[in-house]
Enzyme design. Structure first.
Site, short mmCIF file in Angstrom:
data_model
loop_
_atom_site.label_atom_id
_atom_site.label_comp_id
_atom_site.label_asym_id
_atom_site.label_seq_id
_atom_site.Cartn_x
_atom_site.Cartn_y
_atom_site.Cartn_z
N SER A 119 0.94 -1.26 -0.11
CA SER A 119 0.03 0.10 0.08
C SER A 119 0.84 1.28 -0.12
CB SER A 119 -1.07 0.05 1.32
OG SER A 119 -1.23 1.20 1.54
N SER A 120 0.40 2.23 -0.54
CA SER A 120 0.99 3.60 -0.57
C SER A 120 1.43 4.14 0.72
CB SER A 120 0.08 4.84 -1.19
OG SER A 120 -0.66 4.76 -0.65
N CYS A 121 0.75 3.51 2.00
CA CYS A 121 1.09 3.99 3.48
C CYS A 121 2.44 3.26 3.76
CB CYS A 121 0.34 3.51 4.40
SG CYS A 121 -0.18 1.84 4.55
N TYR A 148 0.05 -1.05 10.27
CA TYR A 148 -0.18 -1.66 9.10
C TYR A 148 0.92 -1.48 8.08
CZ TYR A 148 -3.12 -1.83 4.74
OH TYR A 148 -3.50 -2.02 3.27
N LYS A 152 3.26 -4.34 6.08
CA LYS A 152 3.54 -4.26 4.44
C LYS A 152 4.86 -4.01 4.20
CE LYS A 152 -1.01 -4.61 3.19
NZ LYS A 152 -1.36 -5.88 2.54
N HIS A 191 -12.51 2.92 4.02
CA HIS A 191 -11.83 4.10 3.57
C HIS A 191 -12.67 5.43 3.33
CE1 HIS A 191 -9.13 0.95 2.81
NE2 HIS A 191 -8.09 1.90 3.43
N1 LIG Z 1 -8.75 -0.80 -0.20
C1 LIG Z 1 -7.55 0.07 -0.60
O1 LIG Z 1 -7.80 1.32 -0.61
C2 LIG Z 1 -6.28 -0.50 -0.74
C3 LIG Z 1 -5.78 -1.99 -0.55
N2 LIG Z 1 -4.43 -2.38 -0.88
C4 LIG Z 1 -4.33 -3.92 -0.55
O2 LIG Z 1 -4.94 -4.68 -1.42
C5 LIG Z 1 -5.13 -5.83 -0.58
C6 LIG Z 1 -6.74 -6.25 -0.73
O3 LIG Z 1 -7.31 -5.13 -0.07
P1 LIG Z 1 -8.99 -4.83 -0.18
O4 LIG Z 1 -9.55 -5.81 -1.24
O5 LIG Z 1 -9.19 -3.43 0.06
O6 LIG Z 1 -9.50 -5.51 1.42
P2 LIG Z 1 -11.00 -6.18 1.75
O7 LIG Z 1 -11.15 -6.10 3.14
O8 LIG Z 1 -12.05 -5.85 0.91
O9 LIG Z 1 -10.70 -7.65 1.24
C7 LIG Z 1 -9.67 -8.49 2.21
C8 LIG Z 1 -9.87 -10.01 1.95
O10 LIG Z 1 -9.13 -10.80 2.64
C9 LIG Z 1 -9.59 -11.79 3.52
N3 LIG Z 1 -9.18 -11.98 4.76
C10 LIG Z 1 -8.81 -11.13 5.74
N4 LIG Z 1 -8.36 -11.97 6.70
C11 LIG Z 1 -8.34 -13.31 6.23
C12 LIG Z 1 -7.86 -14.52 6.81
N5 LIG Z 1 -7.44 -14.37 7.99
N6 LIG Z 1 -7.87 -15.60 6.11
C13 LIG Z 1 -8.51 -15.55 5.15
N7 LIG Z 1 -8.71 -14.42 4.45
C14 LIG Z 1 -8.60 -13.43 5.01
C15 LIG Z 1 -11.21 -10.93 3.49
O11 LIG Z 1 -12.07 -11.95 4.02
P3 LIG Z 1 -13.23 -11.73 4.98
O12 LIG Z 1 -13.59 -10.54 4.60
O13 LIG Z 1 -13.95 -12.83 5.03
O14 LIG Z 1 -12.18 -11.61 6.49
C16 LIG Z 1 -11.56 -10.46 2.31
O15 LIG Z 1 -11.87 -11.25 1.42
C17 LIG Z 1 -4.42 -5.83 0.65
O16 LIG Z 1 -3.34 -6.32 0.72
C18 LIG Z 1 -4.60 -4.16 0.83
O17 LIG Z 1 -3.22 -3.93 1.55
C19 LIG Z 1 -3.75 -1.55 -1.01
C20 LIG Z 1 -3.80 -0.09 -1.14
C21 LIG Z 1 -5.05 0.25 -1.13
C1 LIG Z 2 -5.47 3.02 1.60
C2 LIG Z 2 -4.86 3.66 2.90
O1 LIG Z 2 -5.88 3.91 3.72
C3 LIG Z 2 -5.83 4.61 4.90
O2 LIG Z 2 -4.98 5.96 5.16
P1 LIG Z 2 -5.75 7.12 4.44
O3 LIG Z 2 -5.52 7.38 2.95
O4 LIG Z 2 -5.70 8.17 5.44
O5 LIG Z 2 -7.20 6.58 4.40
P2 LIG Z 2 -8.90 7.07 4.54
O6 LIG Z 2 -9.47 6.63 3.32
O7 LIG Z 2 -9.34 6.46 5.81
O8 LIG Z 2 -8.67 8.53 4.87
C4 LIG Z 2 -8.56 9.48 3.97
C5 LIG Z 2 -8.78 10.90 4.50
O9 LIG Z 2 -10.26 11.01 4.16
C6 LIG Z 2 -10.72 11.84 5.19
N1 LIG Z 2 -11.99 11.26 5.72
C7 LIG Z 2 -13.16 12.26 5.77
N2 LIG Z 2 -14.14 11.78 5.95
C8 LIG Z 2 -13.96 10.45 6.04
C9 LIG Z 2 -14.75 9.13 6.52
O10 LIG Z 2 -15.86 9.25 6.58
N3 LIG Z 2 -14.11 8.05 6.55
C10 LIG Z 2 -12.71 8.04 6.38
N4 LIG Z 2 -12.03 6.62 6.45
N5 LIG Z 2 -12.02 8.85 6.15
C11 LIG Z 2 -12.66 10.21 6.01
C12 LIG Z 2 -9.69 11.16 6.55
O11 LIG Z 2 -9.61 11.93 7.74
C13 LIG Z 2 -8.48 11.29 5.85
O12 LIG Z 2 -7.81 12.61 5.84
C14 LIG Z 2 -4.63 3.88 5.64
O13 LIG Z 2 -5.17 3.67 7.08
C15 LIG Z 2 -4.04 2.63 5.02
O14 LIG Z 2 -4.85 1.65 5.19
C16 LIG Z 2 -3.99 2.78 3.58
O15 LIG Z 2 -3.17 2.31 3.10
#
Ligand SMILES: NC(=O)C1=CN([C@@H]2O[C@H](COP(=O)(O)OP(=O)(O)OC[C@H]3O[C@@H](n4cnc5c(N)ncnc54)[C@H](OP(=O)(O)O)[C@@H]3O)[C@@H](O)[C@H]2O)C=CC1
Ligand SMILES: C[C@H]1O[C@H](OP(=O)(O)OP(=O)(O)OC[C@H]2O[C@@H](n3cnc4c(=O)[nH]c(N)nc43)[C@H](O)[C@@H]2O)[C@@H](O)[C@@H](O)C1=O
Length: 321
Positions: A119-121, A148, A152, A191
């Site tokens: 992830s970009s974090c 987190y 990563k 998010h």
């Molecule tokens: N969403 C985003 O904005 C971003 C995501 N990513 C990366 O992309 C990847 C996927 O993220 P995303 O799709 O958003 O996440 P989701 O939460 O949507 O999906 C995660 C998946 O992992 C499964 N999972 C979690 N824990 C377990 C476990 N213990 N055993 C088996 N399966 C498990 C979940 O199943 P269940 O729900 O049943 O627990 C779910 O299907 C991650 O590595 C994340 O870091 C990177 C940057 C940004």
């Molecule tokens: C993908 C990335 O996601 C996470 O980082 P983040 O970019 O900070 O993610 P975010 O989507 O939660 O917030 C983005 C911005 O948005 C604002 N904001 C406003 N209103 C809401 C709101 O209602 N919910 C949330 N969540 N944020 C809000 C919030 O305050 C912040 O300024 C990492 O923890 C990490 O997991 C990671 O890798």
């Protein structure tokens, strides 16, 4: 560029067994759609209930029995700024467990190639913008998601270590903030983009006068539609086998205020935005430099507004009560 040592590439055999871990999540489901669209026929999928990836012996038994040829690791403990700050232990330990178990078992059971998603974090809070891959480990992390991020970073380093020591073709992609169908629309733990889509939708339905948005609205974020990410994942599986991780971004950033205005307009909410500055902003800016991926020949296709329209349509058809 170039594929792994033994010659055959990802797309040579569409019946090769591919394990997509986390296939019901935002990213995993998009990767499954993409692979099916490309004609892959032998996807191995397990729900969390069927295979808990934090359990080492279960993961090992799964790999011993299934012997997948390729692995795409999209299972993780994932959440927004509030979830990351509230459950730091879960975010570090679950992610370390899942990625350690899957990468190690994949190597030991003869997987040909694995892609790990970070992830970009992972980058320092005050990294140079746009953030190049080599900014990793050059400064302190953003405190709201450092646990987190540390997990990563360990995943990236584990892929590098297994490549160096064992010649295991493990690669890492670093996506920016993602959104799209099958996102998590939880009011607190999601998010920002799905959180706001749900909040604006519910406010519209209730004819509410205002919607609360967290923070100051000034942080900048780069958003990428998950179908673009899935396309990039297939591209990297096909053609990238390097030691270094690869940024996957859209190259376009918006302030949270601009994002909120766009989501409000797409949803059709008519009221006002109220900013809750008691909530954290998180990192001020994290635009990634995705020129390495562009140099390999990949570019994103889905503009943010089109992606928002598509995601809201999906939300209306699949999530709203
Ligand atoms: N969403 C985003 O904005 C971003 C995501 N990513 C990366 O992309 C990847 C996927 O993220 P995303 O799709 O958003 O996440 P989701 O939460 O949507 O999906 C995660 C998946 O992992 C499964 N999972 C979690 N824990 C377990 C476990 N213990 N055993 C088996 N399966 C498990 C979940 O199943 P269940 O729900 O049943 O627990 C779910 O299907 C991650 O590595 C994340 O870091 C990177 C940057 C940004
Ligand atoms: C993908 C990335 O996601 C996470 O980082 P983040 O970019 O900070 O993610 P975010 O989507 O939660 O917030 C983005 C911005 O948005 C604002 N904001 C406003 N209103 C809401 C709101 O209602 N919910 C949330 N969540 N944020 C809000 C919030 O305050 C912040 O300024 C990492 O923890 C990490 O997991 C990671 O890798």
């Amino acid at each position: 560029m170039g594929d792994s040592s033994n010659g055959s590439s990802f797309s040579d055999d569409k019946s090769a067994k591919i394990f997509v871990a986390g296939h019901r999540g935002l990213v995993g489901s998009a990767i499954v759609r993409k692979l099916r669209h490309l004609g892959f026929t032998n996807l191995v999928l397990r729900t969390h209930a069927e295979l808990d990836l934090t359990r080492q012996s279960d993961v090992d038994a799964f790999f011993a029995a299934e012997k997948p040829r390729f692995v795409i690791l999209a299972a993780a403990k994932v959440g927004g700024i509030h979830a990351n700050s509230t459950y730091p232990a879960d975010f570090i330990v679950v992610n370390l467990q899942i990625q350690t178990n899957v990468i190690d078992s994949a190597h030991r059971h003869g997987v040909h190639k694995l892609l790990f998603l970070g992830s970009s974090c992972i980058y320092p809070k005050f990294a140079p913008q746009p953030i190049p891959e080599d900014a990793l480990l050059t400064g302190p992390l953003e405190p709201t998601n450092e646990w987190y991020a540390v997990a990563k970073i360990a995943g990236i380093k584990m892929c590098e270590a297994y490549r160096i020591q064992f010649g295991f073709d493990a690669i890492s992609g670093m996506p920016t903030n993602l959104y799209g169908p099958y996102d998590n629309f939880h009011p607190e733990n999601s998010h920002v983009l799905p959180a706001l889509m749900r909040r604006f939708h519910e406010a519209k339905v209730k004819n509410a006068k205002e919607v609360v948005v967290w923070g100051t609205g000034s942080p900048l974020r780069e958003f990428l539609h998950v179908d673009d990410l899935a396309d990039a994942v297939a591209f990297l599986m096909e053609g990238y086998s390097g030691l270094g991780h690869v940024n996957v971004g859209s190259g376009k950033e918006v302030t949270i205020r601009e994002l909120a205005e766009m989501v409000k307009e797409v949803v059709g909410f008519q009221g006002e935005l109220v900013w809750d500055s008691s909530k954290p902003d998180g990192t001020p800016r994290k635009l990634m430099d995705s020129s390495k991926l562009a140099g390999l020949g990949w570019t994103p296709k889905i503009p943010l507004r089109d992606g928002l329209v598509d995601t809201y349509k999906w939300y209306l058809e699949n999530v709203k009560q």
